[in-house]
Structure formats: C-alpha cells, structure tokens
Scaffold this motif. Structure first.
Motif, PDB file in Angstrom:
ATOM      1  N   ARG A 246       0.835  -1.208   0.000  1.00 21.21           N
ATOM      2  CA  ARG A 246       0.000   0.000   0.000  1.00 21.21           C
ATOM      3  C   ARG A 246       0.870   1.259   0.000  1.00 21.21           C
ATOM      4  NH1 ARG A 246      -4.904   1.973   2.365  1.00 21.21           N
ATOM      5  NH2 ARG A 246      -5.317   3.871   1.150  1.00 21.21           N
ATOM      6  N   VAL A 247       1.875   1.310   0.867  1.00 21.73           N
ATOM      7  CA  VAL A 247       2.796   2.450   0.933  1.00 21.73           C
ATOM      8  C   VAL A 247       4.221   1.909   1.006  1.00 21.73           C
ATOM      9  CG1 VAL A 247       3.541   4.480   2.212  1.00 21.73           C
ATOM     10  CG2 VAL A 247       1.100   3.932   2.087  1.00 21.73           C
ATOM     11  N   ALA A 248       5.005   2.182  -0.008  1.00 23.96           N
ATOM     12  CA  ALA A 248       6.402   1.744  -0.059  1.00 23.96           C
ATOM     13  C   ALA A 248       7.301   2.967  -0.005  1.00 23.96           C
ATOM     14  CB  ALA A 248       6.673   0.933  -1.319  1.00 23.96           C
ATOM     15  N   VAL A 249       8.379   2.877   0.764  1.00 25.69           N
ATOM     16  CA  VAL A 249       9.343   3.971   0.889  1.00 25.69           C
ATOM     17  C   VAL A 249      10.696   3.461   0.424  1.00 25.69           C
ATOM     18  CG1 VAL A 249      10.408   5.647   2.432  1.00 25.69           C
ATOM     19  CG2 VAL A 249       8.056   4.889   2.852  1.00 25.69           C
ATOM     20  N   LEU A 250      11.312   4.199  -0.503  1.00 28.79           N
ATOM     21  CA  LEU A 250      12.589   3.788  -1.078  1.00 28.79           C
ATOM     22  C   LEU A 250      13.676   4.776  -0.702  1.00 28.79           C
ATOM     23  CD1 LEU A 250      10.307   2.487  -2.904  1.00 28.79           C
ATOM     24  CD2 LEU A 250      12.026   2.355  -4.699  1.00 28.79           C
ATOM     25  N   ASN A 251      14.797   4.259  -0.247  1.00 32.48           N
ATOM     26  CA  ASN A 251      15.997   5.058   0.018  1.00 32.48           C
ATOM     27  C   ASN A 251      17.102   4.524  -0.866  1.00 32.48           C
ATOM     28  OD1 ASN A 251      15.484   6.886   2.539  1.00 32.48           O
ATOM     29  ND2 ASN A 251      14.543   4.926   3.057  1.00 32.48           N
ATOM     30  N   GLY A 252      17.883   5.389  -1.453  1.00 30.76           N
ATOM     31  CA  GLY A 252      18.953   4.934  -2.325  1.00 30.76           C
ATOM     32  C   GLY A 252      19.760   6.084  -2.869  1.00 30.76           C
ATOM     33  N   GLY A 253      20.693   5.749  -3.741  1.00 32.33           N
ATOM     34  CA  GLY A 253      21.618   6.735  -4.276  1.00 32.33           C
ATOM     35  C   GLY A 253      21.227   7.221  -5.655  1.00 32.33           C
ATOM     36  N   ALA A 254      22.250   7.523  -6.450  1.00 30.08           N
ATOM     37  CA  ALA A 254      22.038   8.135  -7.758  1.00 30.08           C
ATOM     38  C   ALA A 254      21.249   7.231  -8.695  1.00 30.08           C
ATOM     39  CB  ALA A 254      23.385   8.497  -8.374  1.00 30.08           C
ATOM     40  N   GLU A 255      21.480   5.932  -8.601  1.00 33.11           N
ATOM     41  CA  GLU A 255      20.790   5.017  -9.517  1.00 33.11           C
ATOM     42  C   GLU A 255      19.283   5.031  -9.275  1.00 33.11           C
ATOM     43  OE1 GLU A 255      20.430   2.514 -12.715  1.00 33.11           O
ATOM     44  OE2 GLU A 255      22.166   3.675 -12.030  1.00 33.11           O
ATOM     45  N   LEU A 256      18.854   5.024  -8.003  1.00 33.43           N
ATOM     46  CA  LEU A 256      17.430   5.101  -7.694  1.00 33.43           C
ATOM     47  C   LEU A 256      16.852   6.435  -8.159  1.00 33.43           C
ATOM     48  CD1 LEU A 256      14.880   3.980  -6.368  1.00 33.43           C
ATOM     49  CD2 LEU A 256      15.681   4.945  -4.191  1.00 33.43           C
ATOM     50  N   SER A 257      17.608   7.531  -7.963  1.00 34.52           N
ATOM     51  CA  SER A 257      17.146   8.847  -8.409  1.00 34.52           C
ATOM     52  C   SER A 257      16.916   8.877  -9.908  1.00 34.52           C
ATOM     53  CB  SER A 257      18.170   9.923  -8.013  1.00 34.52           C
ATOM     54  OG  SER A 257      18.309   9.993  -6.619  1.00 34.52           O
ATOM     55  N   LYS A 258      17.698   8.120 -10.635  1.00 35.96           N
ATOM     56  CA  LYS A 258      17.564   8.070 -12.091  1.00 35.96           C
ATOM     57  C   LYS A 258      16.379   7.203 -12.515  1.00 35.96           C
ATOM     58  CE  LYS A 258      20.255   6.952 -16.246  1.00 35.96           C
ATOM     59  NZ  LYS A 258      21.569   6.433 -16.748  1.00 35.96           N
ATOM     60  N   ILE A 259      16.170   6.090 -11.814  1.00 31.11           N
ATOM     61  CA  ILE A 259      15.136   5.133 -12.201  1.00 31.11           C
ATOM     62  C   ILE A 259      13.741   5.610 -11.810  1.00 31.11           C
ATOM     63  CG2 ILE A 259      14.222   2.826 -11.707  1.00 31.11           C
ATOM     64  CD1 ILE A 259      17.109   1.858 -11.467  1.00 31.11           C
ATOM     65  N   PHE A 260      13.596   6.168 -10.608  1.00 29.31           N
ATOM     66  CA  PHE A 260      12.272   6.419 -10.028  1.00 29.31           C
ATOM     67  C   PHE A 260      11.360   7.235 -10.942  1.00 29.31           C
ATOM     68  CE2 PHE A 260       9.152   8.076  -7.058  1.00 29.31           C
ATOM     69  CZ  PHE A 260       8.888   6.979  -6.250  1.00 29.31           C
ATOM     70  N   PRO A 261      11.800   8.356 -11.507  1.00 23.92           N
ATOM     71  CA  PRO A 261      10.869   9.134 -12.344  1.00 23.92           C
ATOM     72  C   PRO A 261      10.532   8.474 -13.680  1.00 23.92           C
ATOM     73  CG  PRO A 261      13.023  10.166 -12.326  1.00 23.92           C
ATOM     74  CD  PRO A 261      13.079   9.066 -11.315  1.00 23.92           C
ATOM     75  N   THR A 262      11.222   7.392 -14.035  1.00 20.22           N
ATOM     76  CA  THR A 262      10.914   6.700 -15.285  1.00 20.22           C
ATOM     77  C   THR A 262       9.840   5.630 -15.106  1.00 20.22           C
ATOM     78  OG1 THR A 262      12.570   4.934 -15.029  1.00 20.22           O
ATOM     79  CG2 THR A 262      13.320   7.022 -15.990  1.00 20.22           C
TER      80      THR A 262
END
Length: 469
Positions: A160-176
């Motif tokens: 229902r609610v997921a929270v992701l923490n990560g570095g540059a790779e996550l920042s690049k993937i998330f908006p896609t």
C-alpha cells in the motif's frame, strides 16, 4: 526492484478496487498517530541537518501536517461523494454525475529541505483519494528516510505504501516508472529532468519548483515592520525554503534604511548563530560552497555585503553555519539575481515606481510565491493580481501555505499543478463522468434508419434550416 514493487502495487489495486471511506479514514488516523511521535522525528531531522531547532521543525513540518490531516478527516466524506452534472434537454430525463475515483499508484519524490512536510503533505491527499503510494526519500536525510521506510511500511504494508531510500541510480530510475501520477518538489532544473522522464510513459506530474520569490515593499509601508516579517520568513530553515523571499524591492532611496532594519531584525531573531541552536545548518559542503560562490560573484560586480553575526562566532563549512547576509548595490546580471538563492542571502534592490517593480519581477522566472507589503489593501490586491505567482501573502510571508483551504503549487517555471486540502484530493483523483439513461429517451430518435422524428429533433436542437437545400 522498484519496477517489480510498482507492478505489485498496481496489480493489488486492480484486484481489490478502490478503498472505501472507512479504510481511507483509518489510514489518515493511523498517519496522524505516527506523526504524534514528534520527539523521534525532531531528533532525526535535526541530526540529518547537523543542527536544526526543535521548535522550527515542529512549526514548519509537524504543525502543517497535523492541520492538513484534521482538515482532510473532517471533509473526506463530502469529497468522496458523487456530484450531479448537467444534462442537456434533449437527453432528459436521463441523469449524469461525476464520481471521484483514485488514480492508482502515486509516486512522490521527497525534498531534503523539508523531508517530512514535502513527502507526507502530498501523501495525505493521495491517501484521502484512495491511492497506493511509492515514496522516494532524498539522500541528504538518510536517518529520516530510514525511519519513514520502517514505520510507514509497518503501518500500511509495502503493497500500500512503499518507501525507497537509495543513491544516484534510484534517483535516475524512479521518475521513469509507469506511475499513475508523479509528484516532485525541488529545483526547476531537476524538475525538467523529472518531467522529461515521466513524459516517456505519459505519466502526469505535479511539480512544485521555485523561481525567484520577490517581496515588494510599497511606499509608505513601515520599513521596520516589513523587515521583521520578511527576515522571519527568509531565515527560517536558514533560507532553505522554496517559498522564502528571494529578493526585496523597496522604493528608491530606502535601500540603506531597509538594510539597517533587516540587520537589526536578524540580530534580534538569532542573537547567537552557533551556540544557541536556533539557527539551521547547511547540511552539505557542496551547498555551502555554492552560497559562498554566489556571494563572491556579487562582490566582484561591486555589491555591498552586510554579514549579520552578532557574536562574531565562527561560521564555517565544518560547522555548517552560514551567517545571514544582506546584499545591496547588486546588479541583475549577478548570479544572485539569476538563480534561486536557497540560503540566508537576501538582495535588496530599489525601484522607481509600480511599473518598474512589476517589470523587474516579470524579467525573472514565475515565482512559487509573492509577498506584497502595502497598507493600501486595494493597491496590494491589484499588485498581486498583476503579477504571476503560484501563491501570495499580503503583509506577511509564508503563511499562505499554512492554510489547508488554499492550494499549494506553482505556475510556469515554478511548477505544474496544485495540492492541499480538497485541491489535493482532486489532484489525485480521476473524476469519472457517468451517464445514466432513463427508461424513456428521445435518443432512440437519432438512431438509424433516420425518419421524421430525427428530423423533428434536429429542427428543435439546431433550428430551422436556412439557405439552399
């Protein structure tokens, strides 16, 4: 993988359908109980910043969230109701209605400067609208991000609610990712990157960006009062606020007087920058160096720099304390006037008349906020209506965003879309148009084969035919 997590949330949403009123109300109640653990949250955020006052965190992050939750819970049932829509007379007695439906899965990219407020505030509207969520926490606040991940996923379940923490790779993937909606708060430069990435999947976005937020002081307005309210808004969170005043316009001949009043106010607000603990730190050496570079560029171009440090304490990149600075005799070509400052530096510029002030504001990107100080209320309202901005306050700063009944969002270069209160519920809902046909209907007349009834109906709707044929 984020893609698998999103696919699982979307599959669950399609299987179970939208949550009802009781489930949504329970979700908001549970979130309110979590945010009541203010001692933990204050300590986490202050540690991530390297120093931030407990009262400031409570006032700027926790109070608006509790206010938003109370407002949403009070109005949720009414927001969820379907609403009748007009039907034109040829379709009478059929009926039409608008039914709010959740979008599905909403992605939220949090902002480091208000890691709780700018993550949870859109979350409240999305939960009220019945959506599932994926939150990406900013890298500069790892302790706050880890706490939210642990507590929110335990509270709601990762499906229902997921929270992701990560570095540059996550920042690049998330908006896609193929969300049903994506929310981002941050710089205009990064906002363009996020919007381009989301556009590949036709994901609609809400972007709260920045621009150059002006404070305009009208002739005759008491300078000391204006300085007190402007500096209070500017120096909260050490200027690291997207709606903080970015520069001040004062009538010609009053720049020095305003600088003196503003310096006195800053000294009264923060008599000690380091030892007292009321003044927020700059949480990154890179951000600190950027502020130094902005000041050095202005100094090279002849600007006058007034540093406010009442006790003469050491303010260094090591302790993260950047003293308040007032800048006068600054040109519009200086980087201070070309970029959002996002720190405790305030340029003060003169203007000749209302037209000159409006022209200067218009030469900069549309701001997220506008502040007008004028004892003539009618003139103040004309000034606000004549300048483009996401939101505005008259005779104060910041407080327009403390009102759950007012939308929060930008325009043009300062963002796309709005949320808060019912505006947030609407932003994260799809209003499905539903047409309910009656037992008897004239629409049977317009189905082939066309006869005299269709001809009569068209004459009533379109009028008697004129001209040849």
């Amino acid at each position: 993988m984020p893609q698998d997590l999103l696919a699982g949330q979307q599959a669950r949403f399609r299987l179970l359908g939208p949550p009802g009123y009781a489930e949504r109300r329970d979700a908001l109640d549970a979130l309110a109980e979590l945010l009541a653990r203010r001692g933990e949250l204050v300590e986490l955020i202050a540690t991530d910043f390297g120093g931030r006052a407990a009262r400031e965190i409570e006032i700027l992050e926790l109070c608006p969230l509790h206010s938003e939750l109370r407002y949403a819970r009070r109005h949720l049932r009414g927001w969820m109701r379907s609403r009748p829509a007009a039907t034109t007379w040829p379709f009478w007695p059929a009926r039409a209605r608008l039914v709010p439906r959740p979008l599905g899965v909403v992605g939220i990219i949090g902002a480091w400067n208000y890691p709780l407020l700018l993550t949870v505030l859109p979350m409240i509207g999305a939960l009220a609208a019945g959506n599932s969520l994926m939150l990406k926490m900013p890298r500069l606040v790892p302790r706050t991000g880890a706490w939210l991940q642990r507590e929110l996923e335990a509270l709601f379940g990762r499906e229902r609610v997921a929270v992701l923490n990560g570095g540059a790779e996550l920042s690049k993937i998330f908006p896609t990712l193929d969300f049903d909606h994506l929310v981002f708060s941050g710089s205009t430069r990064t906002g363009r990157v996020v919007a381009r990435a989301a556009a590949r999947n036709l994901v609609p976005v809400t972007l709260s960006l920045s621009g150059k937020t002006p404070a305009v002081v009208a002739p005759g307005y008491p300078l000391a009062k204006a300085a007190r309210r402007i500096m209070a808004g500017k120096l909260l969170n050490a200027g690291q606020t997207c709606i903080a005043p970015d520069y001040v316009l004062v009538p010609e001949g009053l720049v020095d007087s305003f600088v003196e009043a503003a310096a006195a106010t800053a000294s009264a607000l923060y008599p000690g920058l380091v030892a007292r603990g009321d003044y927020t730190r700059i949480p990154s050496s890179m951000l600190y160096a950027r502020l130094d570079a902005l000041l050095e560029d202005a100094r090279r171009q002849g600007a006058r720099i007034r540093v406010i440090n009442p006790l003469g304490e050491p303010c260094t990149v090591e302790n993260g304390v950047f003293a308040p600075v007032l800048v006068s005799n600054v040109t519009e070509q200086a980087k201070l006037m070309q970029e959002e400052i996002f720190g405790p530096i305030l340029p003060v510029l003169p203007y000749a008349d209302d037209a000159a002030a409006a022209a200067l504001v218009a030469r900069h990107p549309d701001p997220l906020a506008l502040y007008v100080f004028d004892e003539d209320r009618a003139r103040a309202r004309r000034t606000v209506s004549g300048l483009r901005a996401g939101g505005a306050s008259i005779n104060d700063t910041l407080f327009h965003v403390a009102q759950p009944g007012l939308p929060f969002g930008g325009i043009g270069g300062s963002g796309i879309g709005q949320y808060r209160g019912e505006h947030g519920f609407r932003r994260f809902s799809h209003y499905q148009g539903v047409f309910e046909q009656s037992r008897w209907t004239a629409t049977d007349w317009v189905r082939p084969p066309y006869g005299s009834r269709a001809k009569l109906l068209m004459r009533l709707v379109l009028g008697r035919k004129r001209g040849p044929g």
